[in-house]
Motif scaffolding. Structure first.
Motif, PDB file in Angstrom:
ATOM      1  N   LYS A  34       9.515  24.379   5.000  1.00 17.25           N
ATOM      2  CA  LYS A  34      10.103  25.272   4.009  1.00 17.25           C
ATOM      3  C   LYS A  34       9.013  25.851   3.117  1.00 17.25           C
ATOM      4  O   LYS A  34       7.927  25.256   2.987  1.00 17.25           O
ATOM      5  N   GLY A  35       9.307  26.978   2.513  1.00 19.30           N
ATOM      6  CA  GLY A  35       8.315  27.612   1.653  1.00 19.30           C
ATOM      7  C   GLY A  35       8.935  28.365   0.499  1.00 19.30           C
ATOM      8  O   GLY A  35      10.093  28.790   0.548  1.00 19.30           O
ATOM      9  N   ILE A  36       8.153  28.498  -0.566  1.00 19.62           N
ATOM     10  CA  ILE A  36       8.519  29.287  -1.739  1.00 19.62           C
ATOM     11  C   ILE A  36       7.413  30.305  -1.983  1.00 19.62           C
ATOM     12  O   ILE A  36       6.229  29.949  -2.014  1.00 19.62           O
ATOM     13  N   VAL A  37       7.795  31.560  -2.142  1.00 21.88           N
ATOM     14  CA  VAL A  37       6.851  32.619  -2.511  1.00 21.88           C
ATOM     15  C   VAL A  37       7.330  33.205  -3.834  1.00 21.88           C
ATOM     16  O   VAL A  37       8.497  33.582  -3.970  1.00 21.88           O
ATOM     17  N   VAL A  38       6.437  33.265  -4.808  1.00 15.28           N
ATOM     18  CA  VAL A  38       6.777  33.841  -6.114  1.00 15.28           C
ATOM     19  C   VAL A  38       5.953  35.108  -6.314  1.00 15.28           C
ATOM     20  O   VAL A  38       4.715  35.071  -6.237  1.00 15.28           O
ATOM     21  N   VAL A  39       6.642  36.212  -6.554  1.00 17.36           N
ATOM     22  CA  VAL A  39       5.991  37.490  -6.820  1.00 17.36           C
ATOM     23  C   VAL A  39       6.238  37.823  -8.282  1.00 17.36           C
ATOM     24  O   VAL A  39       7.385  38.062  -8.691  1.00 17.36           O
ATOM     25  N   THR A  40       5.196  37.786  -9.088  1.00 16.98           N
ATOM     26  CA  THR A  40       5.327  38.091 -10.511  1.00 16.98           C
ATOM     27  C   THR A  40       4.779  39.485 -10.800  1.00 16.98           C
ATOM     28  O   THR A  40       3.918  39.991 -10.084  1.00 16.98           O
ATOM     29  N   GLY A  41       5.295  40.070 -11.864  1.00  9.87           N
ATOM     30  CA  GLY A  41       4.819  41.391 -12.254  1.00  9.87           C
ATOM     31  C   GLY A  41       5.703  41.968 -13.335  1.00  9.87           C
ATOM     32  O   GLY A  41       6.888  41.648 -13.424  1.00  9.87           O
ATOM     33  N   THR A 141      12.234  30.947   0.423  1.00 10.76           N
ATOM     34  CA  THR A 141      12.802  31.673  -0.710  1.00 10.76           C
ATOM     35  C   THR A 141      11.689  32.478  -1.372  1.00 10.76           C
ATOM     36  O   THR A 141      10.635  31.929  -1.697  1.00 10.76           O
ATOM     37  N   VAL A 142      11.936  33.777  -1.541  1.00 10.83           N
ATOM     38  CA  VAL A 142      10.982  34.659  -2.208  1.00 10.83           C
ATOM     39  C   VAL A 142      11.610  35.090  -3.526  1.00 10.83           C
ATOM     40  O   VAL A 142      12.680  35.706  -3.543  1.00 10.83           O
ATOM     41  N   LEU A 143      10.970  34.741  -4.626  1.00 11.76           N
ATOM     42  CA  LEU A 143      11.508  35.041  -5.956  1.00 11.76           C
ATOM     43  C   LEU A 143      10.648  36.081  -6.644  1.00 11.76           C
ATOM     44  O   LEU A 143       9.414  35.950  -6.708  1.00 11.76           O
ATOM     45  N   ASN A 169       8.622  18.581  -3.400  1.00 10.89           N
ATOM     46  CA  ASN A 169       9.397  18.536  -2.164  1.00 10.89           C
ATOM     47  C   ASN A 169       8.570  18.802  -0.912  1.00 10.89           C
ATOM     48  O   ASN A 169       9.117  18.823   0.193  1.00 10.89           O
ATOM     49  N   GLY A 170       7.272  19.028  -1.081  1.00 12.61           N
ATOM     50  CA  GLY A 170       6.410  19.262   0.074  1.00 12.61           C
ATOM     51  C   GLY A 170       6.580  20.631   0.701  1.00 12.61           C
ATOM     52  O   GLY A 170       6.322  20.815   1.894  1.00 12.61           O
ATOM     53  N   TYR A 171       6.999  21.617  -0.098  1.00  9.31           N
ATOM     54  CA  TYR A 171       7.169  22.974   0.410  1.00  9.31           C
ATOM     55  C   TYR A 171       5.858  23.753   0.271  1.00  9.31           C
ATOM     56  O   TYR A 171       5.099  23.560  -0.693  1.00  9.31           O
ATOM     57  N   ALA A 172       5.606  24.646   1.199  1.00  8.85           N
ATOM     58  CA  ALA A 172       4.492  25.577   1.038  1.00  8.85           C
ATOM     59  C   ALA A 172       4.762  26.460  -0.180  1.00  8.85           C
ATOM     60  O   ALA A 172       5.912  26.785  -0.484  1.00  8.85           O
ATOM     61  N   PHE A 173       3.694  26.847  -0.866  1.00  8.46           N
ATOM     62  CA  PHE A 173       3.863  27.646  -2.076  1.00  8.46           C
ATOM     63  C   PHE A 173       2.811  28.740  -2.117  1.00  8.46           C
ATOM     64  O   PHE A 173       1.619  28.496  -1.890  1.00  8.46           O
ATOM     65  N   GLU A 174       3.255  29.960  -2.407  1.00  5.63           N
ATOM     66  CA  GLU A 174       2.360  31.103  -2.562  1.00  5.63           C
ATOM     67  C   GLU A 174       2.759  31.883  -3.807  1.00  5.63           C
ATOM     68  O   GLU A 174       3.951  31.972  -4.153  1.00  5.63           O
TER      69      GLU A 174
END
Length: 403
Positions: A34-41, A141-143, A169-174
């Motif tokens: 599983k992975g989480i990607v956070v796009v801030t701006g 999930t991309v937030l 939780n051991g998820y990939a994070f970007e």
């Protein structure tokens, strides 16, 4: 864009965000992880554009099971109307529960993630349950997040919290941070100035930018004329305000002119009145120029009502008037919050120091909706005087006679 056409070309960090999300999806499939990607701006950096482009990309992949969610019903309704029946099951509002159909192969895009209901931050000792359930159920999930657009104490999630949840939780994070500005005429100077103006304390510099039409309206007649001029020229223009007037109008027309501003002019005491935007989602069948709440920013007649932050957030229009109410006033080189002047029942019981953060964020949201120009006006005389020292006066164009 959802059909794969380059309606808006992604450039720089925007395309990096897209590629990072797609790479995370590929890795999650290959490794069954599983992975989480956070796009801030900040406002206007292209978060919604990227989300729509990614939805198009994911619709082309086999078994991606994508969803585009937003806590904003306004944004969801606008997107669903644009896409039409094809949006059924793809685009939904993310409110008090995890939408149906989310499974271990799903890729979920959450636009306006800062508006997600997460419980009162001061009382939260763990990751928000509903958001956590959504992330834990999906593959990726991309937030899309701007923490300075959090406008209520029961909304919002931080980059730090999301990174900690992934690690636990051991998820990939970007994480990708967008910096290029595409709204407000692409004026980085304007966004920097607004951010400086709405710091809790300290003096903002005098506005000297030349790439964005920013000025102070001397009175409501000025900003009304400015808005109507652009509407008559076929452009979009809207008036927004802090939630400093009652909103008790019934759900059926006519809507009441509850936003009232009194001011002194050379000819005597004046009053300006307008209704808030219509509170229902759909236009009344017998009142075609009264747009439903989700379409106030785009449809005919919206300029005749005043939009609040809950209606304007996530939207844009070419010309923008912002009325600063008495919930936020300027005194002794700092902003002072007056929550009792607010009519927002979710906020007006907060201590002033807590309310200040949400008031500053609210007016930052409102002040960054206009793509071509903005007029500011404060109902507090001392605050209006402060703004006069920073901003050029509005140059009023003469009225022209229509044929």
């Amino acid at each position: 864009m959802i059909e794969g056409h380059d309606a808006f070309r992604l450039i720089g960090d925007q395309d990096v965000a897209r590629q990072t999300a797609l790479h995370t999806v590929t890795s999650a499939r290959q490794q069954r992880s599983k992975g989480i990607v956070v796009v801030t701006g900040g406002p206007g950096t292209g978060k919604t554009v990227i989300a729509c482009r990614l939805l198009g990309d994911l619709c082309q992949l086999p078994d991606a099971n994508p969803r585009l969610l937003s806590p904003s019903g306004t944004l969801t309704r606008q997107l669903k109307r644009t896409v039409g029946e094809d949006s059924r099951g793809l685009i939904a509002t993310f409110a008090g529960r995890v939408p149906s159909g989310i499974s271990s192969d799903s890729v979920v895009l959450i636009d306006e993630a800062h508006r997600a209901r997460t419980g009162f931050a001061g009382q939260r000792d763990r990751f928000p349950i509903i958001l956590g359930n959504l992330i834990d159920r999906a593959a990726v999930t991309v937030l899309f997040l701007d923490e300075r657009q959090i406008i209520r104490p029961d909304e919002g999630i931080s980059l730090i919290e999301l990174k900690a949840h992934a690690a636990m939780n051991g998820y990939a994070f970007e994480h990708i941070d967008l910096t290029a500005q595409f709204r407000c005429n692409g004026s980085q100077a304007y966004h920097q100035w607004i951010d400086q103006l709405l710091e809790p304390a300290g003096t903002a510099p005098v506005w000297s930018g030349t790439d964005y039409d920013l000025a102070l309206a001397a009175d409501p007649d000025e900003f009304t004329h400015w808005v109507e001029t652009h509407i008559n020229d076929g452009l979009t223009a809207r008036i927004t305000a802090g939630f400093c007037w009652p909103w008790e109008t019934p759900s059926t027309p006519p809507i009441l002119p509850e936003v009232a501003i009194h001011w002194d002019s050379p000819s005597g005491r004046q009053i300006w009145q307008r209704p808030w935007n219509y509170r229902e989602d759909d236009t009344p069948f017998d009142t075609p120029d009264l747009p439903g709440r989700p379409f106030w920013a785009t449809d005919t007649g919206g300029h005749q009502q005043v939009g609040c932050v809950y209606t304007a957030q996530g939207m844009e229009y070419s010309h923008n008037t912002v009325i600063l109410g008495n919930d936020l006033i300027r005194r002794d080189n700092r902003w002072i919050a007056q929550p009792t002047k607010s009519h927002d029942g979710k906020l007006n019981k907060l201590p002033a120091d807590q309310y200040l953060r949400y008031a500053l964020n609210t007016y930052r949201v409102l002040a960054t909706r206009g793509t071509k120009g903005t007029r500011l006006y404060s109902t507090d005389p001392a605050t209006q005087t402060y703004l006069q020292r920073l901003l050029p006066p509005h140059k009023r164009q003469p009225r022209t006679l229509s044929s």
